[in-house]
Write an enzyme that holds these catalytic residues in place. Sequence first.
Site, short mmCIF file in Angstrom:
data_model
loop_
_atom_site.label_atom_id
_atom_site.label_comp_id
_atom_site.label_asym_id
_atom_site.label_seq_id
_atom_site.Cartn_x
_atom_site.Cartn_y
_atom_site.Cartn_z
N SER A 130 -7.42 -3.24 5.33
CA SER A 130 -7.36 -3.21 3.78
C SER A 130 -6.31 -4.23 3.14
CB SER A 130 -7.25 -1.71 3.46
OG SER A 130 -7.22 -1.73 2.03
N LYS B 159 -1.95 0.10 -0.13
CA LYS B 159 -3.50 0.33 0.56
C LYS B 159 -3.90 1.49 1.16
CE LYS B 159 -5.25 -2.57 -0.56
NZ LYS B 159 -5.53 -2.57 -2.09
N SER B 160 -3.09 2.58 0.78
CA SER B 160 -3.27 3.92 1.22
C SER B 160 -4.22 4.80 0.62
CB SER B 160 -1.92 4.85 1.48
OG SER B 160 -0.98 3.87 2.02
N MET C 190 -16.27 5.68 -8.67
CA MET C 190 -15.28 4.82 -9.01
C MET C 190 -15.47 3.37 -8.98
SD MET C 190 -11.63 6.68 -7.19
CE MET C 190 -10.78 4.99 -7.56
N HIS D 88 5.43 2.58 -4.74
CA HIS D 88 5.62 2.31 -3.31
C HIS D 88 6.89 2.15 -2.53
CE1 HIS D 88 1.53 1.33 -3.63
NE2 HIS D 88 1.33 0.12 -3.81
N THR E 228 -3.88 4.51 -2.98
CA THR E 228 -3.24 4.82 -4.18
C THR E 228 -4.11 4.80 -5.48
OG1 THR E 228 -1.75 3.18 -3.11
CG2 THR E 228 -0.95 4.14 -5.29
P1 A3P Z 1 -10.42 -0.59 1.68
O1 A3P Z 1 -9.94 -1.99 1.32
O2 A3P Z 1 -10.28 -0.05 3.17
O3 A3P Z 1 -11.94 -0.43 1.36
P2 A3P Z 1 -4.75 1.26 -2.65
O4 A3P Z 1 -5.23 1.88 -4.13
O5 A3P Z 1 -3.71 1.84 -2.20
O6 A3P Z 1 -4.67 -0.32 -2.83
O7 A3P Z 1 -6.23 1.44 -1.62
C1 A3P Z 1 -7.03 0.65 -1.64
C2 A3P Z 1 -8.06 1.43 -0.52
O8 A3P Z 1 -8.49 2.56 -0.94
C3 A3P Z 1 -9.23 0.16 -0.40
O9 A3P Z 1 -9.54 0.53 1.22
C4 A3P Z 1 -10.24 1.06 -1.19
O10 A3P Z 1 -11.56 0.68 -1.28
C5 A3P Z 1 -9.99 2.50 -0.91
N1 A3P Z 1 -10.58 3.31 -2.25
C6 A3P Z 1 -10.40 3.34 -3.43
N2 A3P Z 1 -11.13 4.24 -3.94
C7 A3P Z 1 -11.58 5.10 -3.11
C8 A3P Z 1 -12.54 6.02 -3.03
N3 A3P Z 1 -12.88 6.72 -4.05
N4 A3P Z 1 -12.91 6.44 -1.88
C9 A3P Z 1 -12.55 6.07 -0.80
N5 A3P Z 1 -11.71 4.94 -0.67
C10 A3P Z 1 -11.36 4.50 -1.89
#
Ligand code: A3P
Length: 286
Positions: free
Chosen positions: A131, A46-47, A225, A101, A49
């Site tokens: 998140s 949830k960073s 996206m 991860h 990725t």
């Molecule tokens: P939120 O749940 O806070 O919206 P991961 O890919 O590590 O699982 O991280 C998911 C987080 O990245 C989610 O955060 C998602 O919405 C966010 N995310 C994905 N694409 C993004 C983008 N283009 N810009 C900003 N945040 C993005």
Amino acid sequence: MEKLNEYLSKYKGFIFPTYILSVEHIDSLQNFEIRDSDVFLVTYAKSGTIWTQNIIMSICDSECTDETEFPNNMKKMPWLEYPQGSMDYSTRASPRFFTSHLNTVLMPPGLREKKPKIVYVARNPKDLAVSYFHFCRVWTKLETPRSFEEFLQKFIAGDVGGSSWFDHIRDWYTHRDDFNILFLTYEDMVTDLKTAVEKMSRFLGRDLDAEAVSRVVEKSTFKNMKKDPKANYDFFPEDVIQGKFMRKGTVGDWKNTFTVAQSEMFDEIYQEKMKDLPLKFIWDIE
Ligand code: A3P
């Protein structure tokens, strides 16, 4: 392997989602042959990725093999720790791209010898916890938390897939000189995506011109996206994900979920656990 509950298992001190864990595969990473040209993206869950995968793949697009071979990001830049059917990475053309991860101990030892490029993205742990909480509610293979409070306690204790966030960041940050790492934060990317893309493209050895940088930035915005099924997890069937992966994509959303008491409690633990690490996160942007 120790089964912790229906959803999570511990192996070599690290917590994995049970449904996707193969101990043979994790063991095999100790003999995984690294190439100098490999590119790794390492994060705690949830960073950002998938976002960073999208950026890295767009930056390196000219070198990616046939698009049809890789129908989505997960196939183009697979998770190192999870076996992908019969996919044989040793026959993949260079440069190969991987996502992980894992902590440093479980990674292939060759990462320290060959020095392939590693992009590490960190996110402020309050937004990350929110998140992750939401992700557990939409991802059917993870336990649905009864409340944010329950999830937060587990997150702080490290009783979640990926183990402790505090351990992950400490591990990678304190070992950064053992690897060839570019450290970035999710918040850097939200506040100035162009600079983050430029940094990544320089690090990856693809000095993009201004026009190419703009194209990558445009392709990687949250709005775009969200519309791209290859990048937004819409390719997963409904029995795996029941809701949206692209949720808010902002900094400071934790304020809508944490109570004042939870925030103060978290701050205290954060100060204690992170006091000797010179890392600064952005917790909110107006
Ligand atoms: P939120 O749940 O806070 O919206 P991961 O890919 O590590 O699982 O991280 C998911 C987080 O990245 C989610 O955060 C998602 O919405 C966010 N995310 C994905 N694409 C993004 C983008 N283009 N810009 C900003 N945040 C993005």
